[in-house]
Write an enzyme that holds these catalytic residues in place. Structure first.
Site, short mmCIF file in Angstrom:
data_model
loop_
_atom_site.label_atom_id
_atom_site.label_comp_id
_atom_site.label_asym_id
_atom_site.label_seq_id
_atom_site.Cartn_x
_atom_site.Cartn_y
_atom_site.Cartn_z
N HIS A 95 -2.98 7.34 6.80
CA HIS A 95 -1.98 8.24 6.21
C HIS A 95 -2.64 9.51 5.66
O HIS A 95 -2.06 10.59 5.75
CB HIS A 95 -1.25 7.56 5.04
N HIS A 118 -4.81 1.17 7.26
CA HIS A 118 -3.47 1.76 7.42
C HIS A 118 -3.29 2.94 6.45
O HIS A 118 -2.84 4.01 6.85
CB HIS A 118 -2.42 0.66 7.17
N GLU A 119 -3.67 2.73 5.20
CA GLU A 119 -3.48 3.80 4.19
C GLU A 119 -4.46 4.96 4.44
O GLU A 119 -4.11 6.11 4.24
CB GLU A 119 -3.66 3.24 2.78
N CYS A 124 5.38 -0.45 7.25
CA CYS A 124 5.01 0.78 6.54
C CYS A 124 6.24 1.25 5.77
O CYS A 124 7.34 1.24 6.32
CB CYS A 124 4.58 1.85 7.55
N LEU A 125 6.05 1.65 4.54
CA LEU A 125 7.19 2.10 3.72
C LEU A 125 7.82 3.37 4.30
O LEU A 125 8.96 3.68 3.97
CB LEU A 125 6.76 2.32 2.27
N GLY A 182 0.83 -1.20 0.00
CA GLY A 182 0.00 0.00 0.00
C GLY A 182 0.86 1.24 0.00
O GLY A 182 2.01 1.22 0.47
N GLN A 197 2.53 10.01 1.49
CA GLN A 197 3.85 9.44 1.74
C GLN A 197 4.88 9.88 0.71
O GLN A 197 6.08 9.66 0.90
CB GLN A 197 3.78 7.90 1.74
NI NI Z 1 2.25 3.23 5.82
#
Ligand code: NI
Length: 171
Positions: free
Chosen positions: A139, A135-136, A93-94, A46, A51
């Site tokens: 963000h 999660h996304e 998470c990236l 994701g 981000q």
């Molecule tokens: Ni994330």
């Protein structure tokens, strides 16, 4: 298409919420393409526009197994219609490289959103897809996985990421 730079915690820009998208232009579709390329290259399941420093209500997810065909889903201006149950899931998470922590999420969700052409859709999800969507979605509000952690874990993860950022800055 281009791979964009993913912001890493504690970059303050990750705290900026995404603005509602009202125009469905070729530029928006180009941004979605960039995000997909960036997510697959990472690799991740994701990625939210916030981000990569684009303050928009837009995220993508693809939770297909690596042996299966890709299943890219685009969510624009998403809202939850239903949320029930709870489950713990170990998330990454990236924007938090090297961090894997259990986070509590709703077990079952229903979400309404627009696709990259401005067409409304609704999706019901459980399991990894439900976790990735929540999660996304976070963000887009400037909420990060660290916000779901207890005080001790939060301090540890914050320190780890702070150190990582200092090392990256000094090399
Ligand atoms: Ni994330």
């Amino acid at each position: 298409m281009a791979i964009r730079t993913i912001l890493h915690y504690p970059d303050k820009r990750l705290r900026n919420p995404g603005k509602k998208i009202t125009e469905f232009t070729p530029a928006l579709r180009a941004l979605v393409d960039d995000m997909a390329e960036t997510m697959y290259a990472a690799p991740g399941v994701g990625l939210a526009a916030t981000q990569i420093g684009e303050e928009l209500q837009l995220f993508i997810v693809d939770v297909a197994d690596s042996d299966d065909p890709s299943d890219l889903r685009v969510f624009i201006n998403p809202v939850f219609v239903e949320k029930d149950g709870t489950r713990l899931y170990e998330e990454g998470c990236l924007s938090f490289p090297g961090v894997q922590e259990e986070v509590e999420r709703a077990a079952h969700i229903k979400v309404k959103a627009l696709d990259e052409n401005g067409k409304e859709f609704e999706v019901e999800a459980e399991g990894l897809l439900a976790v990735a969507i929540q999660h996304e979605y976070d963000h887009l509000q400037g909420v990060l996985m660290i916000d779901h952690m207890g005080p001790l874990k939060k301090r540890l993860v914050h320190r780890k990421m702070q150190k990582r950022a200092e090392n990256a800055a000094s090399t």
